[in-house]
Design a protein around this motif. Structure first.
Motif, mmCIF file in Angstrom:
data_model
loop_
_atom_site.group_PDB
_atom_site.id
_atom_site.type_symbol
_atom_site.label_atom_id
_atom_site.label_comp_id
_atom_site.label_asym_id
_atom_site.label_seq_id
_atom_site.Cartn_x
_atom_site.Cartn_y
_atom_site.Cartn_z
ATOM 1 N N GLU A 413 44.286 36.975 46.163
ATOM 2 C CA GLU A 413 43.246 37.610 45.359
ATOM 3 C C GLU A 413 42.567 38.765 46.099
ATOM 4 O O GLU A 413 41.928 39.613 45.473
ATOM 5 C CB GLU A 413 42.191 36.579 44.944
ATOM 6 N N ASP A 414 42.714 38.812 47.425
ATOM 7 C CA ASP A 414 42.087 39.885 48.206
ATOM 8 C C ASP A 414 42.653 41.258 47.860
ATOM 9 O O ASP A 414 42.007 42.279 48.117
ATOM 10 C CB ASP A 414 42.267 39.630 49.707
ATOM 11 N N ILE A 415 43.848 41.301 47.289
ATOM 12 C CA ILE A 415 44.456 42.595 46.984
ATOM 13 C C ILE A 415 43.602 43.393 46.010
ATOM 14 O O ILE A 415 43.617 44.632 46.018
ATOM 15 C CB ILE A 415 45.885 42.404 46.423
ATOM 16 N N PHE A 416 42.809 42.709 45.186
ATOM 17 C CA PHE A 416 41.996 43.406 44.192
ATOM 18 C C PHE A 416 40.789 44.109 44.811
ATOM 19 O O PHE A 416 40.109 44.873 44.135
ATOM 20 C CB PHE A 416 41.556 42.426 43.106
ATOM 21 N N LEU A 417 40.564 43.879 46.092
ATOM 22 C CA LEU A 417 39.482 44.569 46.794
ATOM 23 C C LEU A 417 39.949 45.873 47.426
ATOM 24 O O LEU A 417 39.194 46.548 48.112
ATOM 25 C CB LEU A 417 38.871 43.651 47.854
ATOM 26 N N ILE A 449 37.499 44.929 56.192
ATOM 27 C CA ILE A 449 37.148 45.777 55.043
ATOM 28 C C ILE A 449 37.032 44.919 53.783
ATOM 29 O O ILE A 449 36.083 45.064 52.990
ATOM 30 C CB ILE A 449 38.196 46.883 54.856
ATOM 31 N N VAL A 450 37.984 44.008 53.612
ATOM 32 C CA VAL A 450 37.966 43.123 52.450
ATOM 33 C C VAL A 450 36.694 42.280 52.430
ATOM 34 O O VAL A 450 36.034 42.143 51.384
ATOM 35 C CB VAL A 450 39.221 42.225 52.448
ATOM 36 N N GLU A 451 36.334 41.717 53.566
ATOM 37 C CA GLU A 451 35.141 40.870 53.606
ATOM 38 C C GLU A 451 33.875 41.678 53.342
ATOM 39 O O GLU A 451 32.962 41.211 52.650
ATOM 40 C CB GLU A 451 35.051 40.153 54.960
#
Length: 613
Positions: A413-417, A449-451
């Motif tokens: 799901e992190d790809i959407f960030l 970056i994601v976090e």
């Protein structure tokens, strides 16, 4: 109203404060979607309204592909292809993570006349050949969906396949991964173009009929005009019809108690599989799933709204309600015949009011055209936003698995960030690290970056976007804005004077006739649909077509956004429910459990008690 009258304007879009914890949120989005100091004066002179219809929550970076898609596709058809006479597109800005749009109209009579010539010729070709072009459109849409299904994403191998060597292909897994992503994005934009190929013409035919009626019958309401083209069996109701069929089959096969008493979907499927004749029901379910359960619980424009095929709770909950009705001897069919009877009666009454044979002939031609194109206006939604886009989001998740396998992300799901252009860079980093054996920089670069972005988005979700910003024009004239979003000169005035959260009366668009009282059920997330009880009055930002099964349990519907041709309005008319749309502040003003009254004839929603259950 003077645009310079500060007392009658909304806050400047440039004056909006960033929510605590969301500082630097602009990094999540492309520069061209943001407000700019260089264009501040122009942006402050325009009216910007919150597009809660398509993006009710703060937008994930990747999900901007949907807003950017229709920003181009819708506008190019309006401005460059059809030359719709009074329209000059709809501009976009992302403000605190939420999409605000600004309708632009054409006011110069000479320019309108010039555009009308082009529109009449080009649109006339489509109207004359509508059925043939529509059949061709379906073939193109289904081909696009088929090619989307065929796209695959797999982690890069430790060793290239032997057959890639012996076949002398000369192309390897790195090429396949990059080109598969390119095809995925191209496929989305291709479907976006098909989305609007005929859509604005469908609306145009309806608007032409509406304008004729307004001139011929002064004082006729938008709702009355809409009821003259209602009652058409469209694809958006087919998934609900499939749920009704499964409910009937469960009763016939003696499985009703299992369906009603087993809340967990997986447990229910297992129990039915073990029951006598359960295999018959499961076979019918599988046949219904593809394509009818590729039905997003939202507008299809955000990955967070999962499809029925991913989460069976919503159709199964509706099925239980249908089973209860069947066992009580009630008819669960959609009231299509009653809607058609009303359509026939209203059409005949107004036709009889026309004075000349020429007027009656024009009326007949226009109402027939509106009814001919009307199915596309809704059917495209199933092909595009639901069937195609739901598969698209599942393919993006498959790519997320590739990044997880190579250590770039912790969760699919992190790809959407990441924005789609950032993903292209990350992919190249990945294949360079794979090819050179170094592993790439991604595992160290992207996780922080994601976090950081996750925290910013969470802060943005705590902000309540006002319905509008900027300076209202003298009059709202852009027709699509009025018809779909319900943004009218009158509604803007209501918003300017009715933003009191303690107000006991709201006004909006009278979308579906009738009056109903009942307890409010405020739904701001599809998860809350599972709490809807029989007789509740739904209060939401906007409904999705896949909520249709819930409508059989409702007393009425109220939405923050939407016009006479929004999905909330259309579904309510087809189900015979009173509805008021475009209230602006409904979900902010009304609380779950409050007794409210919905007057679908006048467009008024009244709060009858201040407390909430």
């Amino acid at each position: 109203m003077s645009p310079t009258d500060a007392a009658r304007t909304f806050p400047s879009p440039h004056s909006v404060e960033t929510p605590p914890g969301a500082e630097g949120w602009q990094e999540l989005y492309p520069y061209y979607t943001l407000l700019s100091d260089a264009t501040k004066d122009e942006e402050e002179r325009e009216l910007w309204f919150f597009d809660g219809m398509h993006n009710p929550s703060a937008i994930y970076p990747f999900d901007t592909i949907m807003t950017e898609n229709w920003w181009v596709a819708c506008n190019q058809l309006t401005t460059r292809v059809w030359q719709i006479p009074p329209s000059w597109g709809i501009d976009h800005r992302i403000i605190n993570g939420y999409l605000y749009i600004s309708p632009r109209g054409v006011s110069d009579p000479q320019q309108i006349a010039e555009r009308a010539e082009h529109f009449a010729r080009r649109a006339g070709h489509y109207y004359t050949n509508w059925d043939e072009i529509y059949d061709n459109w379906i073939a193109k849409a289904e081909d696009c969906i088929g090619r989307l299904k065929a796209i695959e994403f797999t982690p890069l191998p430790d060793r290239e396949k032997e057959e890639h060597v012996t076949s002398h292909r000369g192309l390897y897994s790195s090429y396949d991964l990059l080109t598969s992503y390119d095809r995925l994005i191209e496929n989305l934009f291709e479907m976006g173009a098909y989305h609007f190929e005929m859509l604005n013409l469908g609306y145009g035919a309806y608007l032409t009929f509406k304008e004729f009626c307004q001139q011929a019958f002064p004082g006729i309401t938008d709702q009355t005009v809409a009821r003259m083209v209602a009652g058409i069996d469209i694809l958006l109701f087919r998934p609900d019809d499939e749920v009704r069929k499964l409910a009937r089959l469960a009763v016939e096969l003696g499985l009703a108690d299992l369906v009603r008493d087993t809340a967990d979907a997986d447990a229910l499927l297992a129990a039915i599989g073990a029951a006598p004749r359960g295999d018959e029901w499961l076979k019918a379910l599988e046949e219904a799933k593809d394509p009818w359960f590729w039905y997003s619980t939202g507008a299809g424009y955000t990955h967070t709204d999962r499809a029925w095929i991913d989460d069976l709770r919503l159709p199964f909950t509706a099925m239980r309600g249908y089973i209860d009705k069947l066992e009580a001897g009630e008819d669960i069919a959609r009231p299509l015949e009653r809607v058609l009877e009303e359509r026939t009666r209203i059409t005949a009454e107004y036709r009889d009011l026309l004075a000349t044979d020429g007027d009656r002939e024009a009326f007949d031609d226009l109402v027939q055209l509106a009814r001919t194109v009307y199915p596309y206006v809704e059917n495209h939604n199933f092909y595009v936003e639901h069937w195609h886009h739901s598969i698209f989001w599942s393919k993006v998740r498959e790519l997320g698995d590739v990044f997880v396998a190579h250590g770039f992300l912790a969760d699919r799901e992190d790809i959407f960030l990441l924005h789609r252009n950032e993903i292209h860079s990350a992919l190249y980093d990945l294949i360079v690290g794979w090819a050179a054996g170094t592993g790439g920089r991604g595992p160290h670069y992207w996780p922080p970056i994601v976090e950081g972005r996750r925290a910013k988005l969470e802060a943005l979700r705590g902000w309540t976007p006002p319905p509008a910003l900027g300076t209202p024009p003298e009059a709202i004239t852009e027709p699509l804005t009025i018809m779909l979003w319900g943004i009218t000169t009158e509604s803007v005035q209501e918003w300017l004077g009715a933003s009191d959260p303690d107000a006991l009366e709201l006004r909006g668009v009278a979308a579906s006739p009738g009056k109903a009282r009942g307890p409010a059920r405020v739904v701001t997330d599809p998860e809350q649909l599972h709490d809807v009880q029989r007789g509740d009055i739904l209060v939401c930002r906007v409904t999705a077509p896949s909520w249709a099964p819930v409508f059989s349990r409702l007393g009425a519907a109220v939405s923050d956004v939407g016009g006479i041709m929004a999905h909330t309005a259309i579904v309510s008319r087809e189900y015979g429910l009173p509805a008021v749309v475009g209230t602006g502040y409904g979900t902010q003003t009304i609380k779950t459990g409050q007794m409210i009254e919905v007057d679908g004839d006048t467009g008024i929603v009244r709060i009858l008690e201040e407390g909430a259950v």
